[in-house]
Each structure stands twice: as C-alpha cells, then as structure tokens.
Enzyme design. Structure first.
Site, PDB file in Angstrom:
ATOM      1  N   ASP A  14       8.738 -12.327  33.286  1.00  0.00           N
ATOM      2  CA  ASP A  14       8.283 -12.469  34.657  1.00  0.00           C
ATOM      3  C   ASP A  14       7.066 -11.559  34.855  1.00  0.00           C
ATOM      4  O   ASP A  14       6.818 -10.651  34.055  1.00  0.00           O
ATOM      5  CB  ASP A  14       9.421 -12.088  35.610  1.00  0.00           C
ATOM      6  N   ASP A  16       5.524 -10.338  38.439  1.00  0.00           N
ATOM      7  CA  ASP A  16       5.683  -9.347  39.512  1.00  0.00           C
ATOM      8  C   ASP A  16       7.009  -8.612  39.371  1.00  0.00           C
ATOM      9  O   ASP A  16       8.073  -9.230  39.250  1.00  0.00           O
ATOM     10  CB  ASP A  16       5.609 -10.025  40.878  1.00  0.00           C
ATOM     11  N   ASP A 210      13.029  -9.097  36.692  1.00  0.00           N
ATOM     12  CA  ASP A 210      13.468  -8.028  37.594  1.00  0.00           C
ATOM     13  C   ASP A 210      14.447  -8.528  38.651  1.00  0.00           C
ATOM     14  O   ASP A 210      14.847  -7.773  39.526  1.00  0.00           O
ATOM     15  CB  ASP A 210      12.264  -7.382  38.286  1.00  0.00           C
TER      16      ASP A 210
END
Length: 267
Positions: A14, A16, A210
C-alpha cells in the site's frame, strides 16, 4: 521447509500509511524500496485512491523522495478499467471521478457518455456535484450497471476526514436500491490483477499495508502472507478486534530492512 523459511519473490505494498503519510516520507521507506531493487525483487505500489494517474502519483512520490516508475504503481482506477475491459470490451460508461479514472477508461477504449451507458462508474473526487450524482442515480435506476472503484467511506486531509467513494456510493444505493460492485481493496480481484501485472504468484508474494479492513484482509483472501505496519491507520491494539491476523506486525517498513527475502524468519 516451513512457510516462514520460504523466500519472498515479490511484494505488493500500500502507499499511504506505508510509504508516505500525507506528503511526508515515512522513515525507511526509501531504503526499503532500494533494497528490493538491489535484490531484484519485483514490487507494485497499490492505492485505492482513483483520483490521480500513475504519472501524477509518480510525481507526488518523487516530491517526497521516492523515485517509483509509473509501471510500478497500481490504482483502483486501473484495476477497475482492467475489470471492465474483461467484462465488456469497448463499452460505455458514465463516470463520476477525476483524471485517474477517466484516463484509465479511455486507455481501454471506453466511451464516456451520459446517454444510455453500460455502466455508471463511481470513483474518488474532491468535487462531487449534486448534478453528477443525480445523473448517476437516474442512469442506475434505468438499468446501467453500478461499479465503484473502492469502498472507502472517508479519506484523509489536512483539515480532517473527507467523504470518499463508499459514502457517495451509499447515497446512490439508497436512492436506487442497487449496490455497486467494488473493485478495489478489500476485493481480492484488485490483488490478483496486481499479481498478474508483475507476473507474481500469491504463495511467494507479501502484501504490506496499514489497514486490517482493506490491505490485510485483501492479501489474505488472495492467498498472500501479510505484513501490517502501524505507521498508518491500524495499531497493535486494533489488530485484536479482528477475527483474522496478519502474518507479521511491525512498526514500519524500516523493520523489514536486511530481511526482505525472509521477513518472517525470527531474528
């Protein structure tokens, strides 16, 4: 040989919360990607955000200190275009979204129209208009298939959360009684299209994210081992709220340095 001993041959990660936060580099992200390149480990950077094209994202990431080529960036807009090209080649769509999505659809030969389209395709935008949403509702009500790039209900900004694709999709669903088909994470379809993009196999690929509710579950359902970093949304405490677990939890991608081939071997 156990699963922990097996060498990792490729990575999906990922963007961000893993590599960058807002417009700031997460410490160690540049070194992590440099190690992947040094070891000739293929990787792909994923994002559910459909606003920007890979070229736009490349420029944004370069500004933070990360030099990632366009072909190493995979967005929910690209995954959506790949899905539609497979489902109905050279179709038509009414799009609520920005250049990342419209460019991806143009590149697969789609015609964008509000006249009896095959699909209504909803993506991320910072300029949702009542007129555009009304048009989308009427077209879905008349029979256009409803597709959305991702289910994220909110997105981040410096001033707080913003309504995202999932929230606007809920509005259209409430008005029409029709749910969209979401292509982006946590749909494993996006992960499988990403794996095909780099010619990787799920068994030897790691998904780094995240968020438990998108990144980790998508990786699990696509058959990959997963790494949760706590540099973004999820925390070590919030992991316990879910009935599934990542393979490994670390503070950030910096903790994977010097172990990118065997990240799950205890040290």
């Amino acid at each position: 040989m156990t699963a922990k001993d097996e060498q990792i041959l490729s990575y999906l990660t990922d963007m961000d919360g893993v590599l960058v936060h807002e417009d700031q580099l997460i410490p160690g992200a540049d070194e992590f990607l440099a190690e992947l390149r040094e070891n000739e480990i293929p990787f792909l950077v994923l994002t559910n955000n459909s606003i920007r094209t890979p070229r736009d994202l490349q420029a944004r990431l370069r500004h933070t200190g990360l030099d990632i080529p366009e072909e190493s960036i995979w967005t929910s807009a690209l995954a959506t275009a790949t899905f539609l090209d497979d489902q109905r080649p050279n179709g038509t769509a009414y799009v609520v979204g920005e250049s990342g999505l419209t460019t991806a659809l143009h590149e697969i030969g789609y015609v964008l129209t509000d006249s009896d389209p095959d699909y209504v395709v909803l993506g991320e935008t910072r300029t949702y208009s009542f007129e555009a949403i009304t048009t989308a509702i009427r077209l879905v009500d008349r029979g256009a298939k409803f597709i959305a790039t991702n289910p994220d209900a909110t997105g981040p900004s410096r001033d707080g959360v913003l309504p995202a694709t999932g929230s606007v999709a809920a509005l259209i669903t409430r008005a029409t009684g029709k749910d969209p088909y979401y292509v982006g994470k946590p749909n494993p379809l996006m992960m499988r299209s990403a794996l095909r993009r780099i010619g990787a196999h799920s068994q030897s690929t790691v998904m780094i994210g995240d968020r438990m509710d998108t990144d980790v579950i998508a990786g699990l359902e696509a058959g990959m081992r997963t790494v949760l970093v706590t540099s973004g949304i999820s925390t070590k405490t919030s992991v316990e709220k879910y009935p599934f677990r990542p393979t490994l939890v670390v503070d950030s991608v910096a903790d994977l340095l010097n172990r990118t081939r065997t990240p799950f071997v205890e040290r």
